[in-house]
Design a protein around this motif. Structure first.
Motif, PDB file in Angstrom:
ATOM      1  N   PRO A   1       0.799  -1.233   0.000  1.00 41.77           N
ATOM      2  CA  PRO A   1       0.000   0.000   0.000  1.00 41.77           C
ATOM      3  C   PRO A   1       0.827   1.277   0.000  1.00 41.77           C
ATOM      4  CG  PRO A   1      -0.047  -1.051   2.166  1.00 41.77           C
ATOM      5  CD  PRO A   1       0.702  -1.968   1.270  1.00 41.77           C
ATOM      6  N   VAL A   2       2.128   1.197   0.264  1.00 40.07           N
ATOM      7  CA  VAL A   2       2.978   2.397   0.182  1.00 40.07           C
ATOM      8  C   VAL A   2       4.092   2.130  -0.827  1.00 40.07           C
ATOM      9  CG1 VAL A   2       2.444   3.307   2.469  1.00 40.07           C
ATOM     10  CG2 VAL A   2       4.285   1.662   2.230  1.00 40.07           C
ATOM     11  N   PRO A   3       4.643   3.177  -1.478  1.00 41.74           N
ATOM     12  CA  PRO A   3       5.487   2.974  -2.662  1.00 41.74           C
ATOM     13  C   PRO A   3       6.705   2.070  -2.456  1.00 41.74           C
ATOM     14  CG  PRO A   3       4.918   5.294  -2.430  1.00 41.74           C
ATOM     15  CD  PRO A   3       4.392   4.609  -1.207  1.00 41.74           C
ATOM     16  N   SER A   4       7.321   2.106  -1.257  1.00 42.79           N
ATOM     17  CA  SER A   4       8.527   1.301  -1.061  1.00 42.79           C
ATOM     18  C   SER A   4       8.211  -0.160  -0.744  1.00 42.79           C
ATOM     19  CB  SER A   4       9.335   1.884   0.103  1.00 42.79           C
ATOM     20  OG  SER A   4       8.479   2.059   1.234  1.00 42.79           O
ATOM     21  N   SER A   5       6.942  -0.518  -0.567  1.00 46.55           N
ATOM     22  CA  SER A   5       6.613  -1.841  -0.016  1.00 46.55           C
ATOM     23  C   SER A   5       6.226  -2.856  -1.083  1.00 46.55           C
ATOM     24  CB  SER A   5       5.474  -1.703   1.003  1.00 46.55           C
ATOM     25  OG  SER A   5       4.281  -1.304   0.367  1.00 46.55           O
ATOM     26  N   ILE A   6       6.586  -4.099  -0.784  1.00 49.45           N
ATOM     27  CA  ILE A   6       6.204  -5.234  -1.632  1.00 49.45           C
ATOM     28  C   ILE A   6       5.696  -6.326  -0.697  1.00 49.45           C
ATOM     29  CG2 ILE A   6       7.128  -7.122  -3.056  1.00 49.45           C
ATOM     30  CD1 ILE A   6       9.050  -5.120  -4.304  1.00 49.45           C
ATOM     31  N   ILE A   7       4.610  -6.977  -1.075  1.00 42.98           N
ATOM     32  CA  ILE A   7       4.059  -8.044  -0.230  1.00 42.98           C
ATOM     33  C   ILE A   7       4.177  -9.376  -0.961  1.00 42.98           C
ATOM     34  CG2 ILE A   7       1.978  -8.886   0.927  1.00 42.98           C
ATOM     35  CD1 ILE A   7       1.322  -6.056   1.625  1.00 42.98           C
ATOM     36  N   LEU A   8       4.792 -10.336  -0.277  1.00 40.82           N
ATOM     37  CA  LEU A   8       4.962 -11.669  -0.852  1.00 40.82           C
ATOM     38  C   LEU A   8       3.698 -12.490  -0.618  1.00 40.82           C
ATOM     39  CD1 LEU A   8       7.910 -10.671  -0.728  1.00 40.82           C
ATOM     40  CD2 LEU A   8       8.577 -12.970  -0.109  1.00 40.82           C
ATOM     41  N   ASP A   9       3.329 -13.311  -1.598  1.00 40.83           N
ATOM     42  CA  ASP A   9       2.153 -14.157  -1.399  1.00 40.83           C
ATOM     43  C   ASP A   9       2.444 -15.286  -0.421  1.00 40.83           C
ATOM     44  OD1 ASP A   9       0.660 -12.575  -3.001  1.00 40.83           O
ATOM     45  OD2 ASP A   9       0.904 -13.776  -4.808  1.00 40.83           O
ATOM     46  N   LYS A  10       3.725 -15.693  -0.354  1.00 39.97           N
ATOM     47  CA  LYS A  10       4.101 -16.773   0.570  1.00 39.97           C
ATOM     48  C   LYS A  10       5.394 -16.378   1.269  1.00 39.97           C
ATOM     49  CE  LYS A  10       4.572 -21.515   0.150  1.00 39.97           C
ATOM     50  NZ  LYS A  10       5.205 -22.479  -0.705  1.00 39.97           N
ATOM     51  N   PRO A  11       5.433 -16.467   2.600  1.00 34.55           N
ATOM     52  CA  PRO A  11       6.673 -16.111   3.296  1.00 34.55           C
ATOM     53  C   PRO A  11       7.807 -17.060   2.911  1.00 34.55           C
ATOM     54  CG  PRO A  11       4.864 -16.452   4.852  1.00 34.55           C
ATOM     55  CD  PRO A  11       4.381 -16.910   3.522  1.00 34.55           C
ATOM     56  N   CYS A  12       9.032 -16.584   3.001  1.00 33.96           N
ATOM     57  CA  CYS A  12      10.193 -17.437   2.722  1.00 33.96           C
ATOM     58  C   CYS A  12      11.360 -16.919   3.549  1.00 33.96           C
ATOM     59  CB  CYS A  12      10.536 -17.386   1.229  1.00 33.96           C
ATOM     60  SG  CYS A  12      11.050 -15.751   0.708  1.00 33.96           S
ATOM     61  N   ALA A  13      12.452 -17.637   3.536  1.00 36.89           N
ATOM     62  CA  ALA A  13      13.639 -17.182   4.269  1.00 36.89           C
ATOM     63  C   ALA A  13      14.183 -15.954   3.544  1.00 36.89           C
ATOM     64  CB  ALA A  13      14.680 -18.282   4.327  1.00 36.89           C
ATOM     65  N   SER A  14      14.334 -14.835   4.273  1.00 36.92           N
ATOM     66  CA  SER A  14      14.700 -13.576   3.615  1.00 36.92           C
ATOM     67  C   SER A  14      16.025 -13.691   2.857  1.00 36.92           C
ATOM     68  CB  SER A  14      14.767 -12.448   4.646  1.00 36.92           C
ATOM     69  OG  SER A  14      15.515 -12.841   5.758  1.00 36.92           O
ATOM     70  N   ALA A  15      16.966 -14.474   3.406  1.00 34.10           N
ATOM     71  CA  ALA A  15      18.286 -14.549   2.779  1.00 34.10           C
ATOM     72  C   ALA A  15      18.244 -15.223   1.415  1.00 34.10           C
ATOM     73  CB  ALA A  15      19.259 -15.282   3.702  1.00 34.10           C
ATOM     74  N   THR A  16      17.129 -15.907   1.088  1.00 34.92           N
ATOM     75  CA  THR A  16      17.036 -16.565  -0.223  1.00 34.92           C
ATOM     76  C   THR A  16      16.498 -15.614  -1.294  1.00 34.92           C
ATOM     77  OG1 THR A  16      14.779 -17.326   0.182  1.00 34.92           O
ATOM     78  CG2 THR A  16      16.556 -18.803   0.893  1.00 34.92           C
ATOM     79  N   LEU A  17      16.082 -14.417  -0.897  1.00 28.45           N
ATOM     80  CA  LEU A  17      15.490 -13.484  -1.861  1.00 28.45           C
ATOM     81  C   LEU A  17      16.568 -12.794  -2.691  1.00 28.45           C
ATOM     82  CD1 LEU A  17      12.793 -11.898   0.475  1.00 28.45           C
ATOM     83  CD2 LEU A  17      12.361 -13.330  -1.537  1.00 28.45           C
ATOM     84  N   PRO A  18      16.280 -12.491  -3.955  1.00 27.28           N
ATOM     85  CA  PRO A  18      17.280 -11.809  -4.774  1.00 27.28           C
ATOM     86  C   PRO A  18      17.639 -10.456  -4.169  1.00 27.28           C
ATOM     87  CG  PRO A  18      15.130 -11.891  -5.896  1.00 27.28           C
ATOM     88  CD  PRO A  18      15.029 -12.759  -4.674  1.00 27.28           C
ATOM     89  N   GLY A  19      18.925 -10.141  -4.213  1.00 29.15           N
ATOM     90  CA  GLY A  19      19.374  -8.828  -3.739  1.00 29.15           C
ATOM     91  C   GLY A  19      19.499  -8.714  -2.225  1.00 29.15           C
ATOM     92  N   TRP A  20      19.249  -9.795  -1.494  1.00 24.43           N
ATOM     93  CA  TRP A  20      19.303  -9.700  -0.026  1.00 24.43           C
ATOM     94  C   TRP A  20      20.725  -9.368   0.439  1.00 24.43           C
ATOM     95  CZ3 TRP A  20      16.225  -9.094   4.012  1.00 24.43           C
ATOM     96  CH2 TRP A  20      16.757  -9.301   5.285  1.00 24.43           C
ATOM     97  N   GLN A  21      21.688 -10.156  -0.052  1.00 24.62           N
ATOM     98  CA  GLN A  21      23.076  -9.931   0.401  1.00 24.62           C
ATOM     99  C   GLN A  21      23.552  -8.540  -0.008  1.00 24.62           C
ATOM    100  OE1 GLN A  21      24.132 -11.954   2.430  1.00 24.62           O
ATOM    101  NE2 GLN A  21      22.925 -13.789   1.999  1.00 24.62           N
ATOM    102  N   ALA A  22      23.075  -8.056  -1.149  1.00 28.13           N
ATOM    103  CA  ALA A  22      23.509  -6.743  -1.645  1.00 28.13           C
ATOM    104  C   ALA A  22      22.756  -5.600  -0.963  1.00 28.13           C
ATOM    105  CB  ALA A  22      23.300  -6.679  -3.166  1.00 28.13           C
ATOM    106  N   GLY A  23      21.902  -5.923  -0.011  1.00 33.39           N
ATOM    107  CA  GLY A  23      21.208  -4.873   0.752  1.00 33.39           C
ATOM    108  C   GLY A  23      20.140  -4.151  -0.037  1.00 33.39           C
ATOM    109  N   GLU A  24      19.562  -4.818  -1.041  1.00 30.98           N
ATOM    110  CA  GLU A  24      18.540  -4.137  -1.852  1.00 30.98           C
ATOM    111  C   GLU A  24      17.175  -4.094  -1.170  1.00 30.98           C
ATOM    112  OE1 GLU A  24      18.527  -5.936  -5.724  1.00 30.98           O
ATOM    113  OE2 GLU A  24      20.539  -5.214  -6.186  1.00 30.98           O
ATOM    114  N   ILE A  25      16.986  -4.946  -0.177  1.00 33.68           N
ATOM    115  CA  ILE A  25      15.686  -5.018   0.498  1.00 33.68           C
ATOM    116  C   ILE A  25      15.860  -5.261   1.991  1.00 33.68           C
ATOM    117  CG2 ILE A  25      14.115  -5.792  -1.344  1.00 33.68           C
ATOM    118  CD1 ILE A  25      14.916  -8.701  -0.284  1.00 33.68           C
TER     119      ILE A  25
END
Ligand SMILES: C[S@@+](CC[C@H](N)C(=O)[O-])C[C@H]1O[C@@H](n2cnc3c(N)ncnc32)[C@H](O)[C@@H]1O
Length: 460
Positions: free
Chosen positions: A192-216
């Motif tokens: 609901p706010v511009p910086s936010s994204i909602i995942l349909d299914k939770p997952c381990a955050s470290a497996t998300l693209p760009g996690w190590q690079a600090g993108e999210i």
């Protein structure tokens, strides 16, 4: 599952031990995650612990009906094992025979083989009681009194699972570009706010693209309103000096850094009284690539302050956390109604201490993740009255007239309440309340106070 992962009975015995910590020792699930992570290392163990705590009041009622007399305190591990077994029967798809076998077998690792017959008999005869509201009675009464029209929907929403929400670090990547990459990995949509994204299914955050690079970062979408609300008057400001006074573990602080960078920079200070939490904050900021001055100090005391005024102050106050019951169901078991008064006293002490540190014309955003009026509008009302009692003129809660309140501000008042409008939630007397009945956000309260530009600097 790792090679040494606990098998069914050991896993259930560990969950029962963890539940004893919450039910008997009044410890939080966060304490267990930190101090006894081996008990809940497996996703199934965490699901059983969170689920049993979430539905504790219904399960307790069902178990009490079935036990001839309560188990002794020294057998609270068996009591908790029964609740964990009952949770699986009532709320999960684990086959009944598997629940029975594994729960009975869990008596052995708990070193209570005598309890096998009891566990077997109780679970064999288990009948789920009629659904209760799964909240303590005092909380139901309070929410019913404050949310007369939709208290039942609110209680039901509190018992849901919260979605996993991300904040895109806009100093590294554009939210739309990140979402385009993310949906190649998992199903997600803009929040609901511009910086936010909602995942349909939770997952381990470290497996998300760009996690190590600090993108999210992982952050509730409601929490992401703070930075933009506080900085919405930014264009008019030069020499930006921003204080986040209750900053750890740094979610809103990092977001402030990202918003300040987008507006051309400024000085940002994060303060928190907990050394351990400041250390965690440091790690989180490092991954996101933010260098921010961090101070370990009491926000209700001015001894740390060097006398430089802040143009913007965020007070994300310590509170009951009742807006976050979906993520922290243990609050329903652990929160004592008397603690609300303690929170209110500290919230007021922090506001009164920080107000003189705000520059004339500056903005202070008061925020809690509470659903209770006492911690929200109640605190703001008392704070404004206290300003008045000190002989200063204070702001009236001006009529909420829309998104651009500047026409309504009365520069002769020490503090003006600036109306807020957010994409979801509801207006309150002084601010805005987000509610978990919109599943995209936790419950948050925001009130924005603006200091008159005419107020003389009393600090020197
Ligand atoms: C709601 S949490 C802040 C969450 C944080 N703003 C975020 O977005 O990640 C409240 C924080 O207030 C801190 N706190 C509690 N009492 C305090 C005090 N007297 N002075 C400063 N910080 C305090 C707690 O340690 C806790 O980190």
């Amino acid at each position: 599952m790792s090679r040494n992962a606990p098998t069914g009975p050991i896993l259930r015995a560990n969950v029962a031990r963890a539940l004893v910590q919450v039910v008997i020792k009044n410890r939080t699930i966060d304490w267990i995650l930190q101090e006894r992570p081996e008990w809940v290392a497996e996703p199934l163990a965490r699901e059983l612990l969170y689920g049993t705590v979430r539905h504790y009041f219904t399960l307790r009622a069902g178990l009490d009906r079935q036990l001839e007399k309560p188990l002794r305190r020294k057998d609270s591990d068996i009591d908790c094992l029964l609740l964990v077994g009952a949770y699986q029967l009532a709320y999960t798809h684990v086959a009944d025979h598997a629940v029975l076998n594994e729960t009975v077998a869990a008596c052995k690792p708990l070193r209570k083989p005598w309890a096998r017959g009891l566990v077997n008999a109780v679970l064999r005869n288990w009948q789920k009681p009629d659904q209760t509201f799964d909240h303590p009675d005092w909380m139901i009464s309070q929410l019913r009194a404050e949310y007369a029209d939709d208290w039942q929907a609110l209680l039901a929403a509190n018992n849901d699972r919260a979605p996993m929400s991300l904040r895109v670090n806009t100093t590294r990547v554009d939210p739309a570009d990140y979402l385009a990459v993310l949906i190649l990995h998992t199903s997600a949509r803009p929040g609901p706010v511009p910086s936010s994204i909602i995942l349909d299914k939770p997952c381990a955050s470290a497996t998300l693209p760009g996690w190590q690079a600090g993108e999210i970062a992982v952050q509730d979408a409601g929490a992401q309103c703070a930075a933009t609300l506080l900085l919405n008057s930014l264009e008019a400001t030069t020499d930006l000096r921003v204080l986040d006074a209750c900053a750890a573990p740094g979610g809103k602080l990092a977001h402030l850094a990202e918003e300040i960078a987008a507006h051309g920079g400024g000085h940002l200070v994060g303060l928190d009284h907990s050394t351990a939490r400041i250390d965690v904050t440091r790690g989180i900021l490092a991954r996101l690539g933010h260098e921010i001055e961090l101070i370990t100090a009491d926000a209700a005391d001015a001894s740390w302050w060097d006398g430089h005024l802040f143009t913007h102050i965020l007070v994300d106050a310590p509170c009951s956390g009742t807006g976050t019951l979906r993520r922290h169901p243990d609050i329903k078991l652990l929160l004592n109604p008397a603690a609300i008064d303690d929170h209110v006293a500290l919230q007021l002490a922090i506001l009164e201490n920080l107000w003189p540190m705000l520059a004339p014309g500056g903005s202070l955003l008061y925020c809690t993740c509470s659903l209770f009026e006492a911690e929200n509008d109640g605190v703001v009302t008392t704070f404004l009255e206290a300003l008045g009692k000190k002989g200063l003129q204070y702001g009236r809660a001006i009529e909420a007239t829309g998104n651009n309140p500047s026409d309504d501000l009365d520069e002769h008042k020490e503090a003006n309440v600036v109306p807020i409008t957010l994409p979801t939630g509801r207006r309150t007397r002084h601010g805005w309340q987000l509610l978990p009945t919109d599943p995209r956000t936790d419950g948050f309260y925001y009130a924005l106070l603006k200091k008159s530009a005419d107020v003389p600097d009393t600090t020197s």
